[in-house]
Design an enzyme around this catalytic site. Structure first.
Site, PDB file in Angstrom:
ATOM      1  N   TYR A 136       4.704   4.817  11.239  1.00  0.00           N
ATOM      2  CA  TYR A 136       4.972   3.389  11.444  1.00  0.00           C
ATOM      3  C   TYR A 136       5.789   2.728  10.332  1.00  0.00           C
ATOM      4  CZ  TYR A 136       0.696   3.119   8.523  1.00  0.00           C
ATOM      5  OH  TYR A 136      -0.238   3.275   7.528  1.00  0.00           O
ATOM      6  N   HIS A 187      -3.365   4.302   4.874  1.00  0.00           N
ATOM      7  CA  HIS A 187      -4.501   3.392   4.990  1.00  0.00           C
ATOM      8  C   HIS A 187      -5.787   4.088   4.545  1.00  0.00           C
ATOM      9  CE1 HIS A 187      -7.283   0.415   6.565  1.00  0.00           C
ATOM     10  NE2 HIS A 187      -7.905   1.393   7.215  1.00  0.00           N
ATOM     11  N   ARG A 241       0.852  -1.185   0.000  1.00  0.00           N
ATOM     12  CA  ARG A 241       0.000   0.000   0.000  1.00  0.00           C
ATOM     13  C   ARG A 241       0.890   1.238   0.000  1.00  0.00           C
ATOM     14  NH1 ARG A 241      -1.265   2.487   4.573  1.00  0.00           N
ATOM     15  NH2 ARG A 241      -1.289   0.630   5.885  1.00  0.00           N
TER      16      ARG A 241
END
Length: 394
Positions: free
Chosen positions: A291, A282, A278
């Site tokens: 992260y 998100h 990805r």
């Protein structure tokens, strides 16, 4: 009891499944050339260009609509960026009458089926032409005419629903199947296991396509499961499984074509694990810099599925720099113009709040609706989009 006879031993013998190493199916290198022993699928020029144009369209739509969200025009958005091959390559291998049950990052599959930019925009802005009549969050698309089940927010609910729908297809005997998409995070939900078990026991024509994009929101795959990805779980249900390079459009298409054949001709459910990444956040509410590293993202940008397919098309003399420029310009113009039109359209009529659930609106609901209209008339400044609709008598 087990369904097969097992070997008898006379001393404790434990196994952890490490002996099962699932290979990754690949056809196309990052430079757009085929691997030495690979054979390209039977993909003609017309279909190949349709796939590529859909990939570019999806990327442009995602970029523009995320910008619109940042400008306050939309409340929410989710991008498919980086996963276009896994989604569009698989959708292109299906029959148009096969059912698609998506999660919320498969707008490319819907675009490939023929969903127009106008239809996307109407849903995103929830205007009077939105098929969902403004009841859903943005990116919760649906189209009965294109056999694309409307998206629902709760994670993984579409997976057992796909098994049930495919069971109906088996009974109907119409030669169609269902594909359901989900991420590796959703594969940790109980719905995933219930769906695979039922599908295997009942032998229904369903394809479970897991987009393993590395992260369940901010949780990396290494913290989600100790096993070798999601694919080995198929063994627990005696189900056919294949792992594929999710950024390789040719491999995804061929894997899905073969999976569909198993599903439709033999009623054998199949699990496909598409290994991808990805590239975007998100959702518009997420910040991936918290992260994962920029170096990690940069490494995966080198594996961009759109660039890889473009290089392959150019090697076959099916695409050029001029073609790319024209497509980019025309699609960016269409997306912007369509967005402006969609924003100007009025919201759905207020009455649609209480329709579509019952054949006739029950008295209790009708009474509540009249109270709502009276409330809006009393505070029109708080409901500017609905005030015009509420002018009628209570």
């Amino acid at each position: 009891m087990t369904t097969t006879k097992s070997k008898v031993v006379h001393a404790p013998k434990f196994t952890d499944g490490a002996e099962f190493r699932i290979p990754t199916f690949k056809l196309l290198k990052e430079d757009g050339s085929l691997y030495k022993s690979a054979k390209a699928p039977d993909l003609d020029k017309e279909k190949a260009l349709r796939i590529y144009r859909t990939m570019v369209t999806t990327r442009i739509l995602d970029e523009r609509m995320l910008a619109a969200q940042r400008q306050g025009r939309l409340s929410f958005y989710m991008q498919c960026t980086g996963e276009e091959a896994a989604v569009i390559g698989s959708a292109a291998a299906l029959d148009d009458n096969d059912m698609i049950m998506a999660q919320y990052r498969e707008q490319g599959a819907l675009a490939y089926r023929g969903f127009t930019i106008d239809e996307f925009m109407n849903q995103l802005f929830g205007n009077e032409l939105d098929y969902g009549k403004g009841r859903q969050m943005p990116v919760h698309y649906g189209s009965s005419k294109l056999n694309y089940m409307t998206i629902s927010s709760p994670l993984a609910t579409q997976i057992p629903q796909a098994t049930g729908y495919a069971y109906g297809q088996k009974l109907a005997g119409d030669g169609h199947c269902t594909i359901t998409y989900f991420g590796e995070g959703a594969a940790s939900e109980g719905d995933f296991h219930a769906a695979l078990n039922m599908a295997a026991v009942q032998r229904v024509p369903v394809i479970f396509l897991c987009r393993n994009n590395g992260y369940a929101i901010s949780t990396p795959a290494t913290e989600q499961f100790a096993a070798d990805g999601v694919a080995p779980r198929a063994y627990g249900y005696k189900m056919d499984v294949i792992r594929v390079d999710g950024n390789d459009i040719l491999a995804v298409h061929e894997a899905t074509r073969a999976a569909r054949q198993l599903a439709v001709e033999h009623n054998r459910p199949v699990l496909i694990e598409a290994m991808t990444y990805r590239l975007a956040a998100h959702s518009s509410s997420d910040d991936p810099s918290g992260y994962r590293s920029k170096d990690e993202e940069a490494a995966w940008r080198q594996k961009d599925p759109i660039l890889r397919m473009r290089l392959w098309l150019e090697s076959k003399k099916w695409w050029s720099e001029d073609d790319e420029k024209k497509l980019q310009e025309s699609m960016r113009r269409e997306v912007l113009e369509t967005m402006k039109r969609a924003q100007k359209r009025p919201p759905p009529p207020l009455e649609t709040l209480v329709t579509d659930v019952y054949d006739e609106v029950p008295p209790a609901l009708a009474e509540q609706f009249q109270k709502l209209k009276a409330h809006i008339r009393k505070y029109p400044e708080a409901y500017p989009k609905s005030a015009e609709h509420a002018k009628g008598g209570a």
